[in-house]
Design an enzyme around this catalytic site. Structure first.
Site, short mmCIF file in Angstrom:
data_model
loop_
_atom_site.label_atom_id
_atom_site.label_comp_id
_atom_site.label_asym_id
_atom_site.label_seq_id
_atom_site.Cartn_x
_atom_site.Cartn_y
_atom_site.Cartn_z
CD GLU A 33 -2.60 1.76 0.45
OE1 GLU A 33 -3.03 2.93 0.50
OE2 GLU A 33 -2.91 0.96 -0.46
CG HIS A 86 -0.65 2.05 -5.13
ND1 HIS A 86 -0.47 2.12 -6.49
CD2 HIS A 86 -1.92 2.52 -4.89
CE1 HIS A 86 -1.56 2.60 -7.06
NE2 HIS A 86 -2.44 2.85 -6.12
CG HIS A 105 -9.03 3.58 -7.64
ND1 HIS A 105 -8.56 3.61 -6.35
CD2 HIS A 105 -8.18 4.36 -8.34
CE1 HIS A 105 -7.48 4.36 -6.29
NE2 HIS A 105 -7.22 4.82 -7.49
CG HIS A 146 -16.03 -9.76 -15.69
ND1 HIS A 146 -15.71 -8.57 -16.33
CD2 HIS A 146 -14.88 -10.50 -15.69
CE1 HIS A 146 -14.45 -8.58 -16.69
NE2 HIS A 146 -13.91 -9.74 -16.32
CG HIS A 173 -7.23 -10.68 -16.28
ND1 HIS A 173 -7.56 -11.32 -17.45
CD2 HIS A 173 -8.41 -10.22 -15.77
CE1 HIS A 173 -8.87 -11.25 -17.64
NE2 HIS A 173 -9.40 -10.58 -16.64
#
Length: 323
Positions: free
Chosen positions: A81, A84, A146, A239, A301
């Site tokens: 975290e 990032h 996001h 999805h 992905h």
């Protein structure tokens, strides 16, 4: 006196060397490359935060971590975290430099000012969403936004870099003819891809990645048992359905281009690359299930769909120029 003169000359030479080095480092092309790489790491870092459930690795504190610049009790979630956040902070600085240089040297190109606006706007929105996700408890529906915001930020920086490197002239796109029907496909795919990306992000935030043990159906033993789906399984299969339709759309467009516009080499070859990227995306989606959410596969992905979307945005930029 002679010693002072020599020292002065050495200082002058050092200043010249520093100035020359900074000039090379801050060259627009160098800044463009750094910006694309940095935004790529922001994108991958955000996906990694989500996949490792590290969003609260620094607690409910932002921009500090557990209320400190250098926190104690360091664990893997905190490292992911906080790293990032730091990369995102560097990205903002680099993008501001890129935007300044693009405005100063490339504002005569019609897309530049718009891309600068979009780049700054979406990096700010992205940062605010990231902060809000830490400071305020949010639903998965909001959190899923996001990744789409990050995707647009990455694509806009990618297009600015393409302008700075004058990719269009190197690919001779000024002479490219893109029929109106193909342009409509590009515009529609832009919107639809964002929808597919959003549902993919929703799968991750709703912890729905492994709720279906089979592929391509939720349960290959009972593929039509739709009424027994839980909410998470419905999100997962929704999805997959949308992603499958996207794949068929892209491949169908490739076949259409091959049949009717095979002499348009730019269109044929570039859309072949886009189709291969989406094929790889589908394979990686299946491997996520097969490998039980392998982190490397899951990150790839996210990376591949980002490259596909950036390429699609480039096609739209070319399409608008030749319209």
């Amino acid at each position: 006196m002679l010693l002072w003169f020599k020292m002065s000359m050495e200082v002058v030479e050092i200043k010249r060397g520093v100035h020359k080095t900074l000039k090379h480092i801050l060259h627009p092309k160098v800044v463009a490359v750094i910006s694309v790489i940095t935004m790529f790491f922001v994108l991958v870092g955000g996906a990694l935060v989500t996949k490792t459930d590290s969003g609260l690795g620094c607690g409910r504190h932002w921009p500090l971590c557990h209320g400190a610049l250098i926190p104690s009790n360091i664990n893997i979630e905190l490292i992911i975290e906080y790293s990032h956040r730091m990369v995102s902070g560097v990205a903002i600085i680099v993008i501001l430099v890129l935007s300044y240089q693009a405005w100063k040297y490339y504002s005569h190109i019609k897309e530049t000012k718009f891309l600068i606006f979009i780049t700054i706007l979406f990096i700010v929105i992205q940062s605010l969403l990231g902060a809000a996700a830490v400071l305020i408890e949010q639903t998965a529906v909001i959190k899923a936004l996001h990744f789409g915001i990050s995707l647009i930020s990455f694509a806009s920086v990618f297009l600015l870099a393409a302008i700075i490197f004058n990719v269009n002239e190197k690919l001779h796109t000024a002479t490219v003819q893109i029929p109106k029907s193909i342009r409509v496909h590009f515009y529609s795919l832009f919107v639809y891809t964002l929808i597919v990306v959003y549902t993919g992000a929703l799968v991750r935030h709703k912890q729905s990645s492994l709720v279906c043990g089979g592929w391509p159906f939720c349960s290959n033993d009972d593929p039509l048992a739709f009424s027994s789906y839980s909410l998470e399984q419905a999100i997962q299969m929704g999805h997959r359905l949308l992603a499958g339709l996207l794949f068929l759309w892209v491949i169908g467009l490739l076949i259409h281009i091959y049949r009717h516009y095979r002499n348009n080499q730019f269109l044929l070859y570039s859309w072949t690359i886009a189709s291969l990227l989406l094929l790889l995306q589908v394979v990686l989606g299946a491997l996520i299930i097969v490998t039980m959410l392998n982190s490397v596969i899951a990150l790839l992905h996210a990376v591949v769909i980002s490259l596909f979307f950036a390429l699609l945005c480039y096609f739209i930029m070319i399409a608008r120029r030749v319209a």
